[in-house]
Motif scaffolding. Structure first.
Motif, PDB file in Angstrom:
ATOM      1  N   SER A  80      -2.031  26.593 -25.889  1.00  0.00           N
ATOM      2  CA  SER A  80      -3.313  26.837 -25.249  1.00  0.00           C
ATOM      3  C   SER A  80      -3.757  28.248 -25.611  1.00  0.00           C
ATOM      4  CB  SER A  80      -3.176  26.687 -23.741  1.00  0.00           C
ATOM      5  OG  SER A  80      -2.224  27.604 -23.263  1.00  0.00           O
ATOM      6  N   ILE A 135      -5.883  33.079 -21.397  1.00  0.00           N
ATOM      7  CA  ILE A 135      -7.047  33.386 -20.563  1.00  0.00           C
ATOM      8  C   ILE A 135      -6.642  34.458 -19.555  1.00  0.00           C
ATOM      9  CG2 ILE A 135      -8.631  32.448 -18.826  1.00  0.00           C
ATOM     10  CD1 ILE A 135      -8.086  29.689 -20.201  1.00  0.00           C
ATOM     11  N   GLN A 167      -9.741  38.241 -24.199  1.00  0.00           N
ATOM     12  CA  GLN A 167      -9.342  37.017 -24.882  1.00  0.00           C
ATOM     13  C   GLN A 167      -9.705  37.168 -26.357  1.00  0.00           C
ATOM     14  OE1 GLN A 167     -11.690  33.336 -24.200  1.00  0.00           O
ATOM     15  NE2 GLN A 167      -9.751  32.371 -23.663  1.00  0.00           N
ATOM     16  N   SER A 210     -11.843  27.333 -23.519  1.00  0.00           N
ATOM     17  CA  SER A 210     -11.064  28.467 -23.017  1.00  0.00           C
ATOM     18  C   SER A 210     -11.953  29.696 -22.827  1.00  0.00           C
ATOM     19  CB  SER A 210      -9.949  28.826 -23.995  1.00  0.00           C
ATOM     20  OG  SER A 210      -9.237  27.683 -24.345  1.00  0.00           O
ATOM     21  N   GLU A 260     -13.786  29.252 -19.683  1.00  0.00           N
ATOM     22  CA  GLU A 260     -12.835  29.425 -18.593  1.00  0.00           C
ATOM     23  C   GLU A 260     -12.598  30.899 -18.312  1.00  0.00           C
ATOM     24  OE1 GLU A 260      -9.855  26.330 -19.832  1.00  0.00           O
ATOM     25  OE2 GLU A 260      -8.867  27.134 -18.041  1.00  0.00           O
TER      26      GLU A 260
END
Ligand code: SF4
Lengths: 229, 614
Positions: free
Chosen positions: B452, B455, B467, B500, B503
């Motif tokens: 992933s 974050i 990020q 992401s 997010e």
């Protein structure tokens, strides 16, 4: 144990596998002496006469549960009903012998009641009911996994009649099923009636009232009354 | 008046999502309750019914004699379309009442990408989406859950947030609203009373201000009922905590279709990227006796055939061996199997492994998170390659042949070498398999490595970090993918960087992000957690329409003295601890597990709350 149970309107959209899992879990909660299958993952082997189509409620659905000694039909129903949601009810129970035929093999037909609100469309459809029933053949398109198949639905119909009330029509319909060809979905039959009458289809509330078997004489009887020779 | 939905059900997929009536769902009378609570899960029924927190709070509220709690889920696209077509409002599963008929509407905030669903559910339920537009008698909209620790991106829509463990505060809040309604208090006054409850944050009683560079200047109370800092709630005695042993049992198959037994709350590891590990401090365990009793009750009440032990790190439970043994003994003859999720690489009791296998072979997953020891030290993930290889070797000996490994890309200080380390670790995993003699191992090795995108999350030592930009994410993902090409039995899968990115914006966003959210929803964003419905183009447009910049939120490194949007929320994790941890991470220095001694995270100021620091 052979049981008849009610699948209420509230749960008429629960699929067959989900229903089966729900009853299995209820049986586990009930502490009844159930026979489990052998093997790495023991489970309760339920057998049903014929699954109900999704969207149809059932008044007396037939099912068989393998049990050990030591319980009576009444106790069985009571204990099971105590752990089922109110919309699922056992309504009759009867012990059956080991050599009793499978319910699936007994399945010979169903009695449905189809409730339609009264309006122009349903009045028109119902007015053609007798003509529709008098047909020798009616080819419908059946949608199955393998595509669309034309199929004559007439051989699946035993008889029927309409009862017209102040604000509704109730069609009582008896259908025939065979282990080989299966049965006819009442929703398909209803669609054909509307199509035949040239009326726009209307959503109905449908109940399966009874499941049928044939006795030694070959007559249709309620499956729960079937006596093994 | 209940909403009629019968005519819609034959038109949609999986109608069982909408019909309720499950075993153990409440049958209380809606009209007789003094106060009604709509527990809203901003995702589909299958996701909602897999969630433990919802079962806990649903049970607690329905145990109150004067209250009723019913569930409301996000309808799937087909149902939503039918509802809009027919003007059917969003309804509760139990009594089918429209959302606007409830006194309290409560959302659980589990992940940022469910936020557009919240707006949509309110709107579909006939409730004004923005708090400011709600009239006197309208429902009070509340929210809790991990994402409530940074409530600001939702501040325009939620009247009150509950911070921390919900089991007590939800009852207090329900009571205040019941009382307020009884006394016919103005809405504002009810909200002021809520603000006085410990752990409740009422955003309309605070005002934000910004510096010329766009960073937050301050966020301060403008009403004397509002505290300058809202402290999270902590429920200390887990043996007294409510455990939902009689939850509704869904008819249809949901994601976690089994008993979830919460064996403990919190985690002592201190992984630096992990928000849950910080938010749910301190570790609180249930006793073995209590757990065995709860497990038995749950089996009795649900008929479920499987129990899983649930917590952030189940193998850290102090009596894990005793617990699994006793549960296996007690439940085996009831034909209930036991599974242990979230197993950790490092402390993976061999006994436990064989125990699980005796009952049920669950899938094997590990989360090394990073490819090299250096980077694992940076994130304080106390796992070594040797640990992993040992454990896997044992698992492969015992009949497993597939394993999933979880990683993250874009972690602070990450280099290409760290990334290539992911493939090296996959090779080592394969080595562990081939070290088992041919006759003893099960054929068909499968190693799945999934990555992933990092974050930054509030209340973690990495909350100040940026990020990776999307181009950089892609470059890294392709590089790792290439490194996997020669590996036969291992493959690499990765997450979309666009999701992401959004997010991250919501995770660390301020009040202005609520405009972006509203605009995105207006433009049609919905069900963003489902890849097929995520509309990146619309999200970017929403940012543009609001004059805000994705880079500012997601890809900007913050200075350690910047005012953060969640500074007025106190999770009992002190900023000095977080700074210390961040600085240590840059030196790849690890911090010990709390069980080896207190690390002074801030919680120690509450005497007697954390067992580790006594
Ligand atoms: S107070 Fe000490 S022991 Fe407790 S969680 Fe914080 S650092 Fe760990």
């Amino acid at each position: 144990m052979m049981l008849a149970f009610e699948k209420g309107q509230e749960v008429r959209f629960i699929g067959h596998l989900d229903l089966m899992r729900t009853i299995q879990r209820a049986l586990r909660r009930s502490h009844l002496p159930i026979k489990y299958s052998n093997g790495f993952n023991p489970h309760i082997r339920l057998s049903f006469a014929a699954p109900l189509s999704v969207g149809v409620a059932g008044k007396r659905e037939m099912m068989e549960v393998p049990v050990e000694e030591g319980t009576t039909p009444q106790e069985f129903m009571d204990k099971l009903n105590a752990v089922l949601p109110a919309c699922l009810r056992m309504v009759s129970a009867r012990p059956i012998s080991d050599d009793f035929p499978t319910l699936m093999s007994l399945m010979a037909g169903s009695v449905y009641s189809i409730h339609l609100p009264r309006n122009e469309k349903t009045d028109l459809a119902v007015s053609r009911f007798d003509d529709f029933m008098a047909l020798k053949e009616y080819v419908a398109i059946r949608r199955t996994k393998s595509g669309e198949n034309p199929c004559d639905i007439r051989p699946f119909i035993q008889d029927g009649h309409v009862e017209t009330r102040e604000d509704s029509h109730v069609i009582h319909l008896t259908t025939i099923a065979t282990p080989k060809e299966g049965g006819l979905k009442p929703t398909l039959w209803l669609r054909c009636l509307f199509e035949f009458a040239g009326a726009e289809a209307v959503e109905a509330t449908i109940f399966r009232e009874w499941m049928l078997a044939r006795n030694q004489q070959g007559d249709l009887i309620h499956m729960e009354d079937y006596q093994h020779a | 008046m209940p909403v009629v939905i019968d005519h819609l059900l034959s038109k949609v997929e999986k109608p069982a999502r909408y019909t309720g009536n499950e075993m153990n769902s409440t049958t209380k009378n809606f009209d007789e309750a003094e106060v009604s609570f709509a527990f809203c899960f901003p995702d589909t029924y299958e996701v909602a019914m897999s969630h433990l927190g919802m079962k806990i709070l649903y049970g607690i509220l329905n145990d109150l004699p004067y209250a009723i709690c019913e569930r409301v889920c996000m309808p799937w696209v087909d149902m939503r379309t039918e509802m809009l077509k027919t003007g059917t409002p969003l309804f509760s599963l139990e009594s089918h009442h429209a959302l606007h008929e409830f006194d309290i509407i409560g959302f659980t905030l589990q992940y940022e990408m469910s936020y557009t669903n919240i707006l949509d559910m309110l709107h579909m339920g006939g409730v004004k989406v923005k708090s400011a537009d709600r009239a006197e008698g309208d429902p009070i909209v509340v929210a809790g859950g991990p994402c409530a620790f940074n409530p600001e991106p939702l501040h325009q829509f939620i009247d009150a947030f509950m911070i921390g463990d919900g089991e007590e505060v939800i009852v207090e809040l329900t009571d205040v609203i019941r009382q307020g309604r009884k006394e016919n208090l103005p809405r504002r006054e009810i909200l002021r009373r809520l603000a006085k409850l410990e752990g409740v944050y009422v955003p309309c009683l605070y005002q934000d201000a910004y510096n010329p560079d766009g960073t937050l200047k301050s966020l301060t109370p403008i009403d004397d009922a509002a505290p300058a800092v809202v402290h999270k709630r902590i429920f200390t005695d887990m043996d007294k905590a409510y455990c939902p042993t009689k939850p509704p049992v869904p008819y249809m198959q949901v994601i976690f279709d089994r008993i979830m037994l919460e064996i403990m709350r919190g985690c002592t590891r201190g992984c630096r990227f992990c928000q849950a590990g910080m938010l749910y401090r301190p570790v609180r365990e249930r006793s073995v006796d209590k757990l065995v009793q709860l497990a038995k009750e749950s089996v009795e009440n649900t008929g479920y055939e499987e129990i899983s032990l649930s917590s952030l790190s189940s193998s850290d439970y102090s009596h894990i061996a005793e617990l699994t043994e006793r549960l296996t003994d007690e439940l085996g003859d009831k034909r209930v199997s036991l599974s242990l999720p979230s197993l950790r690489v490092d402390k993976f009791v061999q006994d436990t492994l064989s125990q699980t296998q005796r009952v049920k072979k669950s899938s094997l997953t590990f989360a090394p998170e990073a490819g090299t020891q250096r980077l694992r030290d940076v994130i304080n993930k106390g796992v070594t390659e040797a640990d992993l290889v040992n454990t896997l070797h044992h698992a492969f000996m015992n009949g497993w042949s597939g394993v999933k490994l979880y990683f993250m890309t874009g972690l602070p200080t990450e280099t290409d070498e760290d990334l290539l380390g992911i493939a090296e670790l996959a090779k080592a995993a394969a080595g562990a398999y081939y070290s088992v003699p041919k006759g003893q191992r099960v054929k068909g090795l499968r190693i799945t490595c999934s990555a992933s995108v990092f974050i930054p999350k509030p209340f973690t030592p990495f909350q100040w970090c940026a990020q990776d930009r999307p181009e950089e994410v892609k470059r890294k993902q392709f590089m790792v993918k290439d490194a996997f090409a020669p590996l036969k039995s291992a493959h690499f899968i990765y997450h979309d960087s666009a999701v992401s990115r959004m997010e991250a914006c919501f995770a660390v966003g301020d009040r202005r992000m609520s405009d972006v959210l509203y605009r995105a929803w207006e433009l049609g964003c919905l069900l963003d957690g489902w890849m097929e419905y995520f509309r990146y183009d619309l999200w970017l447009q929403a940012f543009q329409d609001c004059g805000l910049d994705v880079d500012f939120y997601a890809h900007r490194e913050r200075s350690l003295d910047e005012v953060l949007p969640w500074d007025h929320i106190d999770a009992y994790i002190s900023k000095s601890f977080l700074k210390r941890e961040y600085e240590k991470s840059l030196r790849a220095e690890t911090t010990r597990d709390c069980r080896e001694g207190c690390n002074g995270c801030g919680l120690q100021v509450l005497k007697g709350v954390c067992k580790g620091c006594e």
